[in-house]
Design a protein around this motif. Structure first.
Motif, mmCIF file in Angstrom:
data_model
loop_
_atom_site.group_PDB
_atom_site.id
_atom_site.type_symbol
_atom_site.label_atom_id
_atom_site.label_comp_id
_atom_site.label_asym_id
_atom_site.label_seq_id
_atom_site.Cartn_x
_atom_site.Cartn_y
_atom_site.Cartn_z
ATOM 1 N N HIS A 91 10.527 -1.783 -1.731
ATOM 2 C CA HIS A 91 9.890 -3.097 -1.786
ATOM 3 C C HIS A 91 9.166 -3.389 -0.480
ATOM 4 C CE1 HIS A 91 9.187 -7.239 -2.801
ATOM 5 N NE2 HIS A 91 10.016 -7.704 -1.877
ATOM 6 N N LYS A 92 7.905 -3.843 -0.581
ATOM 7 C CA LYS A 92 7.091 -4.198 0.580
ATOM 8 C C LYS A 92 7.013 -3.045 1.572
ATOM 9 C CE LYS A 92 7.573 -9.207 0.328
ATOM 10 N NZ LYS A 92 7.940 -10.469 1.035
ATOM 11 N N ALA A 93 6.631 -1.882 1.060
ATOM 12 C CA ALA A 93 6.517 -0.686 1.896
ATOM 13 C C ALA A 93 5.081 -0.170 1.884
ATOM 14 C CB ALA A 93 7.477 0.393 1.413
ATOM 15 N N GLY A 94 4.829 0.810 2.758
ATOM 16 C CA GLY A 94 3.480 1.323 2.926
ATOM 17 C C GLY A 94 2.763 0.527 4.005
ATOM 18 N N GLN A 95 2.285 1.204 5.035
ATOM 19 C CA GLN A 95 1.634 0.522 6.146
ATOM 20 C C GLN A 95 0.132 0.476 5.923
ATOM 21 O OE1 GLN A 95 2.892 1.871 10.053
ATOM 22 N NE2 GLN A 95 4.841 2.567 9.230
ATOM 23 N N GLY A 96 -0.387 -0.724 5.791
ATOM 24 C CA GLY A 96 -1.815 -0.884 5.623
ATOM 25 C C GLY A 96 -2.581 -0.332 6.812
ATOM 26 N N LEU A 97 -3.819 0.108 6.553
ATOM 27 C CA LEU A 97 -4.738 0.627 7.571
ATOM 28 C C LEU A 97 -4.342 2.000 8.106
ATOM 29 C CD1 LEU A 97 -5.282 -2.655 9.670
ATOM 30 C CD2 LEU A 97 -6.631 -1.843 7.743
ATOM 31 N N LYS A 98 -3.288 2.634 7.534
ATOM 32 C CA LYS A 98 -2.841 3.913 8.072
ATOM 33 C C LYS A 98 -2.724 4.948 6.961
ATOM 34 C CE LYS A 98 -0.334 2.066 12.055
ATOM 35 N NZ LYS A 98 0.945 2.054 12.812
ATOM 36 N N LEU A 99 -3.559 5.986 7.047
ATOM 37 C CA LEU A 99 -3.451 7.087 6.101
ATOM 38 C C LEU A 99 -2.098 7.772 6.261
ATOM 39 C CD1 LEU A 99 -7.004 8.694 6.374
ATOM 40 C CD2 LEU A 99 -6.018 7.667 4.327
ATOM 41 N N GLY A 100 -1.489 8.140 5.157
ATOM 42 C CA GLY A 100 -0.233 8.873 5.180
ATOM 43 C C GLY A 100 1.013 8.017 5.230
ATOM 44 N N LYS A 101 0.868 6.718 5.413
ATOM 45 C CA LYS A 101 2.035 5.833 5.500
ATOM 46 C C LYS A 101 2.237 5.148 4.148
ATOM 47 C CE LYS A 101 2.489 6.814 9.858
ATOM 48 N NZ LYS A 101 3.600 7.661 10.360
ATOM 49 N N TYR A 102 2.851 5.881 3.224
ATOM 50 C CA TYR A 102 2.981 5.417 1.854
ATOM 51 C C TYR A 102 4.456 5.164 1.506
ATOM 52 C CZ TYR A 102 -1.478 7.882 2.045
ATOM 53 O OH TYR A 102 -2.715 8.341 2.419
ATOM 54 N N PRO A 103 4.738 4.356 0.482
ATOM 55 C CA PRO A 103 6.135 4.105 0.095
ATOM 56 C C PRO A 103 6.915 5.383 -0.203
ATOM 57 C CG PRO A 103 4.699 2.495 -0.919
ATOM 58 C CD PRO A 103 3.797 3.495 -0.259
ATOM 59 N N ILE A 104 6.327 6.280 -1.011
ATOM 60 C CA ILE A 104 6.920 7.600 -1.267
ATOM 61 C C ILE A 104 5.822 8.627 -1.098
ATOM 62 C CG2 ILE A 104 8.042 9.111 -2.943
ATOM 63 C CD1 ILE A 104 9.348 6.673 -4.180
ATOM 64 N N VAL B 6 5.216 -4.357 -4.755
ATOM 65 C CA VAL B 6 4.576 -5.005 -3.613
ATOM 66 C C VAL B 6 4.356 -3.963 -2.509
ATOM 67 C CG1 VAL B 6 4.532 -7.018 -2.093
ATOM 68 C CG2 VAL B 6 5.811 -7.123 -4.233
ATOM 69 N N GLY B 7 3.477 -2.998 -2.822
ATOM 70 C CA GLY B 7 3.163 -1.932 -1.874
ATOM 71 C C GLY B 7 1.820 -2.189 -1.215
ATOM 72 N N PHE B 8 1.742 -1.967 0.087
ATOM 73 C CA PHE B 8 0.538 -2.253 0.849
ATOM 74 C C PHE B 8 -0.367 -1.042 1.011
ATOM 75 C CE2 PHE B 8 3.978 -5.005 2.579
ATOM 76 C CZ PHE B 8 3.523 -6.195 2.027
ATOM 77 N N ASN B 9 0.099 0.134 0.570
ATOM 78 C CA ASN B 9 -0.667 1.357 0.805
ATOM 79 C C ASN B 9 -0.229 2.413 -0.205
ATOM 80 O OD1 ASN B 9 -2.233 3.356 1.928
ATOM 81 N ND2 ASN B 9 -1.342 3.233 3.984
ATOM 82 N N ASN C 275 2.142 -4.075 -8.399
ATOM 83 C CA ASN C 275 1.448 -4.786 -7.319
ATOM 84 C C ASN C 275 1.228 -3.890 -6.105
ATOM 85 O OD1 ASN C 275 0.159 -6.751 -5.866
ATOM 86 N ND2 ASN C 275 1.937 -8.102 -5.668
ATOM 87 N N ILE C 276 0.263 -2.975 -6.257
ATOM 88 C CA ILE C 276 0.012 -1.925 -5.277
ATOM 89 C C ILE C 276 -1.432 -2.024 -4.797
ATOM 90 C CG2 ILE C 276 -0.111 0.580 -4.946
ATOM 91 C CD1 ILE C 276 2.744 -0.540 -5.263
ATOM 92 N N ARG C 277 -1.677 -1.717 -3.528
ATOM 93 C CA ARG C 277 -3.032 -1.632 -2.980
ATOM 94 C C ARG C 277 -3.463 -0.167 -2.937
ATOM 95 N NH1 ARG C 277 -4.443 -6.144 0.071
ATOM 96 N NH2 ARG C 277 -6.553 -5.282 -0.105
ATOM 97 N N GLY C 278 -4.668 0.123 -3.458
ATOM 98 C CA GLY C 278 -5.170 1.496 -3.514
ATOM 99 C C GLY C 278 -4.601 2.237 -4.708
ATOM 100 N N VAL D 250 -2.834 -3.108 -9.910
ATOM 101 C CA VAL D 250 -3.333 -2.252 -8.836
ATOM 102 C C VAL D 250 -4.580 -2.925 -8.269
ATOM 103 C CG1 VAL D 250 -4.215 0.023 -8.231
ATOM 104 C CG2 VAL D 250 -2.436 -0.195 -9.981
ATOM 105 N N ARG D 251 -4.617 -3.088 -6.953
ATOM 106 C CA ARG D 251 -5.688 -3.840 -6.310
ATOM 107 C C ARG D 251 -6.428 -2.969 -5.292
ATOM 108 N NH1 ARG D 251 -3.416 -8.403 -3.324
ATOM 109 N NH2 ARG D 251 -1.526 -7.169 -3.052
ATOM 110 N N PRO D 252 -7.689 -3.282 -5.040
ATOM 111 C CA PRO D 252 -8.455 -2.481 -4.076
ATOM 112 C C PRO D 252 -7.910 -2.621 -2.660
ATOM 113 C CG PRO D 252 -9.901 -3.881 -5.408
ATOM 114 C CD PRO D 252 -8.495 -4.345 -5.650
#
Length: 275
Positions: free
Chosen positions: A17-30, A50-53, A73-76, A99-101
């Motif tokens: 929940h609420k994982a994945g670092q925005g603005l950073k490639l490779g920082k994903y929930p799984i 609620v994933g940010f990346n 609710n995922i970005r990208g 899924v959101r841009p």
């Protein structure tokens, strides 16, 4: 290409929940990253919301099982095969909703898909895509893999050509309520010998089966630059533009290419003027 099972990861009944670092490639929930053959690994019955990346990134990996997961609710791109070296993975019975841009990753993440596939030699079975801003399932078949794993293959003189590779399994999938297309397929011309970049001129008829699409914003199915691609037992209803659109199919240089639409149910749109 890769050593067998040098990494074993088994995730079952895990909530992220609420994982994945925005603005950073490779920082994903799984994230499975350049791990090769991981046939002893799986992601099963997990919830990622609620994933940010992105949600699940599969990068330079084969034989991973992604089964029975809930993604919301995922970005990208949500379920994301990255470079085109990813083969024989099984993505089955998952639900991806909302899924959101995002404008901080790849350009294609500005028009994301619930399931983004860049090598067709994977099994995609019984999944649902709902409420993506753009696409449900997007097969974007590269002529040659890109990214880090594509460069690694070049360095060891191994070749994969996703654009020419026969389809694994695409069956029993559903896409609805997306902003654009339920199923998008681009640049796909599978031929004998295509997977190893020794293509002959004989197409391998690759068939997408048992797809249901409804209430998508533009088309149920949209294709561009494809040869020898078949669509069997599709149910398409209630689209703003059309059930099916082929921008270029079996065109110049495809003398032996044939495609069919068989066992289709198409229902007209319910969108229209309101009185």
């Amino acid at each position: 290409m890769f050593q067998n099972n040098k990494l074993i990861v088994r995730l079952s009944n895990v909530e992220v929940h609420k994982a994945g670092q925005g603005l950073k490639l490779g920082k994903y929930p799984i994230h499975f990253h350049l791990a090769g053959n991981v046939s002893d690994s799986y992601i099963d019955n997990c919830a990622i919301h609620v994933g940010f990346n992105r949600a699940v990134a599969i990068h330079g990996v084969s034989n991973l099982r992604v089964l029975n997961n809930f993604v919301y609710n995922i970005r990208g791109h949500a379920v994301f095969l990255e470079d085109g070296t990813e083969t024989r993975n099984t993505i089955a019975h998952n639900l991806v909703a909302v899924v959101r841009p995002v404008w901080s990753l790849l350009a294609v993440d500005q028009s994301p898909a619930a399931y983004w596939i860049v090598n067709p030699d994977n099994d995609v079975i019984g999944n649902v895509a709902a409420g993506s801003s753009h696409y449900g399932f997007w097969y974007r078949n590269l002529r040659r893999p890109d990214g880090i794993s594509g460069q690694e293959m070049d360095s060891i003189k191994e070749q994969i050509c996703p654009q020419f590779t026969p389809l694994g399994i695409f069956k029993d999938n559903v896409a609805h309520s997306t902003g654009k297309h339920g199923l998008k397929i681009s640049d796909y011309t599978p031929v004998v010998g295509g997977a190893t970049c020794t293509p002959e001129s004989v197409p391998v008829g690759s068939t997408f089966e048992d797809f249901t699409g409804f209430k998508n914003g533009h088309y149920g199915v949209w294709t561009q630059f494809v040869v020898g691609i078949n669509f069997d037992n599709f149910k398409i209803a209630d689209h703003k533009i059309a059930a099916f659109e082929a921008a270029w199919m079996n065109g110049k240089g495809a003398e032996f290419g044939m495609s069919y639409l068989r066992n289709w149910l198409m229902v007209g749109t319910a969108f229209g003027p309101k009185f």
